[in-house]
Scaffold this active site. Sequence first.
Site, PDB file in Angstrom:
ATOM      1  N   HIS A 250       0.877  -1.089   0.158  1.00 45.95           N
ATOM      2  CA  HIS A 250      -0.031   0.017  -0.061  1.00 45.95           C
ATOM      3  C   HIS A 250       1.146   1.397   0.068  1.00 45.95           C
ATOM      4  O   HIS A 250       0.777   1.878  -1.003  1.00 45.95           O
ATOM      5  CB  HIS A 250      -0.902   0.034   1.315  1.00 45.95           C
ATOM      6  CG  HIS A 250      -1.824  -1.216   1.411  1.00 45.95           C
ATOM      7  ND1 HIS A 250      -2.861  -1.618   0.601  1.00 45.95           N
ATOM      8  CD2 HIS A 250      -1.745  -2.020   2.376  1.00 45.95           C
ATOM      9  CE1 HIS A 250      -3.152  -2.889   0.999  1.00 45.95           C
ATOM     10  NE2 HIS A 250      -2.752  -2.960   2.068  1.00 45.95           N
TER      11      HIS A 250
HETATM   12  O1  RIB Z   1      -4.919  -0.061   4.534  1.00 51.08           O
HETATM   13  C1  RIB Z   1      -3.836  -0.002   4.365  1.00 51.08           C
HETATM   14  C2  RIB Z   1      -3.151   1.101   5.017  1.00 51.08           C
HETATM   15  O2  RIB Z   1      -3.566   1.040   6.400  1.00 51.08           O
HETATM   16  C3  RIB Z   1      -1.637   1.107   5.000  1.00 51.08           C
HETATM   17  O3  RIB Z   1      -1.063   2.552   5.248  1.00 51.08           O
HETATM   18  C4  RIB Z   1      -1.212   0.325   6.278  1.00 51.08           C
HETATM   19  O4  RIB Z   1       0.150   0.581   6.593  1.00 51.08           O
HETATM   20  C5  RIB Z   1      -2.080   0.820   7.324  1.00 51.08           C
HETATM   21  O5  RIB Z   1      -1.703   2.098   7.603  1.00 51.08           O
END
Ligand code: RIB
Length: 321
Positions: A250
């Site tokens: 992500h």
């Molecule tokens: O949903 C994924 C996000 O939420 C990413 O930034 C992960 O590190 C959490 O913070």
Amino acid sequence: MVAAFLPALHQPLPKALIIDCDPGVDDAIALFLAFATDLPILGITTVAGNVPLPLTYRNARNLCALAGRLALPVFAGCPRPMMRSLATAEDIHGATGLQGADLPESTAAKPSQHAVDFLIQQLLTASDPIAIAALGPLTNLAVALIQCPQIAENIDQLVIMGGAMGQGNITPSAEFNIYVDPHAAQVVLSAGIPTTLITLDTTHQVLTTPARLAAIRALNNPVSIAAAGMLSFYGQNDLHRYGLAGGPLHDPCVIAYLLAPELFTARPVNIAVETAGEHTIGRTVVDWYGDRPSAAVQVIETVDADSVYALLIEALGRFSV
Ligand code: RIB
Ligand code: CA
């Protein structure tokens, strides 16, 4: 240390950057990517999210130390969301938040300034506009905007990992960062800041497949070894839940967008955040087709996932033994 490199850029890097994060394994990989480039990072601000603030703060400090960035200031921010109680994600990131890596403790001095005050001070005094990479719940930035609304004028781009137009991850409706603090997300997304939102719909295409993990492992420097260890654990939950080919990366998508926006396409939209629904709280409601007189927010629509991952692997290879 790393011999910084500039990928073949099609547009200039930001003149200044603050990274707000909740390390968290994918935050860690995003930081490593940023540290391997010439991105002009002013500081790292940390927020409660994947794990509680004492751990996100400690993890960010230790990641900076491992990557040879001891001089980069790391600030502790908000220990809980604006209105809701904190939800964390140890099932994804492990009890420490960086499961799979055993990092030495940083010896860097600890600034006494709160992350919110750092954000406000930097944004009020900056000679050039500042870009912000938001990798966690948006509590710090929202509180800074409430305390000092005029800081919005000095943010020339805000790139957020958050939201979902399809399935969520923490609930069927919502993505974790927005779900943890939907009120903060509403404040930030309605502040008129030029914003690029990178949702799960994009990040679930950037996957840590076994071949990519093997390529990272083969780099064999202290940073890549830590990255491979963390990525080996991370995403097992997502991999089994969604049947993905690997853990979704992500947060590195945010840094990749700052480095090489040509690897993405985006679309201006109207967007709202659900802050109350029993089953839908934290949902980012994206209006693809409505009238958009001057939408400040664009949502990423496509990503060249192979090139993003190639950028990351090259970056991780830049850290010397
Ligand atoms: O949903 C994924 C996000 O939420 C990413 O930034 C992960 O590190 C959490 O913070
Ligand atoms: Ca994060």
